[in-house]
Design an enzyme around this catalytic site. Sequence first.
Site, PDB file in Angstrom:
ATOM      1  N   CYS A  76       0.890  -1.163   0.000  1.00 36.81           N
ATOM      2  CA  CYS A  76       0.000   0.000   0.000  1.00 36.81           C
ATOM      3  C   CYS A  76       0.923   1.206   0.000  1.00 36.81           C
ATOM      4  CB  CYS A  76      -0.905  -0.011   1.230  1.00 36.81           C
ATOM      5  SG  CYS A  76      -1.793   1.546   1.486  1.00 36.81           S
ATOM      6  N   CYS A 225      -5.537   5.662  -3.578  1.00 42.53           N
ATOM      7  CA  CYS A 225      -4.827   4.382  -3.485  1.00 42.53           C
ATOM      8  C   CYS A 225      -3.455   4.616  -4.099  1.00 42.53           C
ATOM      9  CB  CYS A 225      -5.581   3.289  -4.234  1.00 42.53           C
ATOM     10  SG  CYS A 225      -4.675   1.714  -4.336  1.00 42.53           S
TER      11      CYS A 225
END
Length: 319
Positions: A76, A225
Amino acid sequence: MLVRFTKCHGSGNDFPLVDARDWSLSDGEWASLARVLATRDGPVGGDGILALVVGDEAAAFGMRMFNSDGSEAETCLNGLRCVARAGFAAAGVETATVRLKTSHAQVEHVGDLAPGVYTVAETAGPVSLATADWPIIGAPERLIDAVVPGLSSQRAFTAIAIPNPHLVTFVDRIDEAELVAVGEACEAAPAWLPNRANVSFVERRGDTTLFVRTFERGVGLTNSCGSAMAASTYAACLTGRVEFGREITVLNRGGLVRARAEVDAMVTLNGNATWEWDGEVEVDLASERAGEVTVLRRYDDEVAAWRAVTEEARPTAPA
């Protein structure tokens, strides 16, 4: 267990972050903790939970990230910047290699993206275009600006793993209902896509700006994201929409990052790692319940500094 954490975000992608270097939780317990702390109707809320963990022979420290549904992500990149900030403080360094679930990444504390905004440069990759690695059953070896077999959408997608899987398509204007429909189809883990995928719709706004909207695996529609912004940057270069080696601005609902993709399939993002507040909460993992959260400290100056960035970016973001 008493859990102390920092509520933080990278480009609006928000998480509780824990220092777990001396923890020994099972994967099931980590999943329970993520569902307790990161669920939006829970005591903290977030797109997932971040953990600073020990490194290995190649890395000063490591990171684990669990989505709000309890599933673990390969990486991430918005969260990596936050973990890097915590790792820098813990290790007394300003640059490091970080151990991820299936790979490593390079991180460095660099000059502020904007006044008062703690900024980290992160380099991840190399990008993989091999559909067999996902896998995408029934697909050719690579999918570049092509229709995805098994997906009802007739849009042309580029399939990229960095190392988590992304389907990226370029559109004139983002239709969120369409994005959610495609994202939910991938989220359902159909037989042709057993490990699911992140789906991004991307608007190209001139030679040096992209706007990215993502339906994130294990999360849903999200303000930001990081790996999607990296994948979208690489896809834009791969398909001739942006030049390799050129720094661009990537906008999203949560703010922005500066991004650069190279011909060697490495992607660098420069973005914020913003602390919002510190807290603690008692969590019962067996029942997946939490008590009342105690706020220990607030970082109002950092919150205000990032708000100034988002207000500057907002006029360029669709409603």
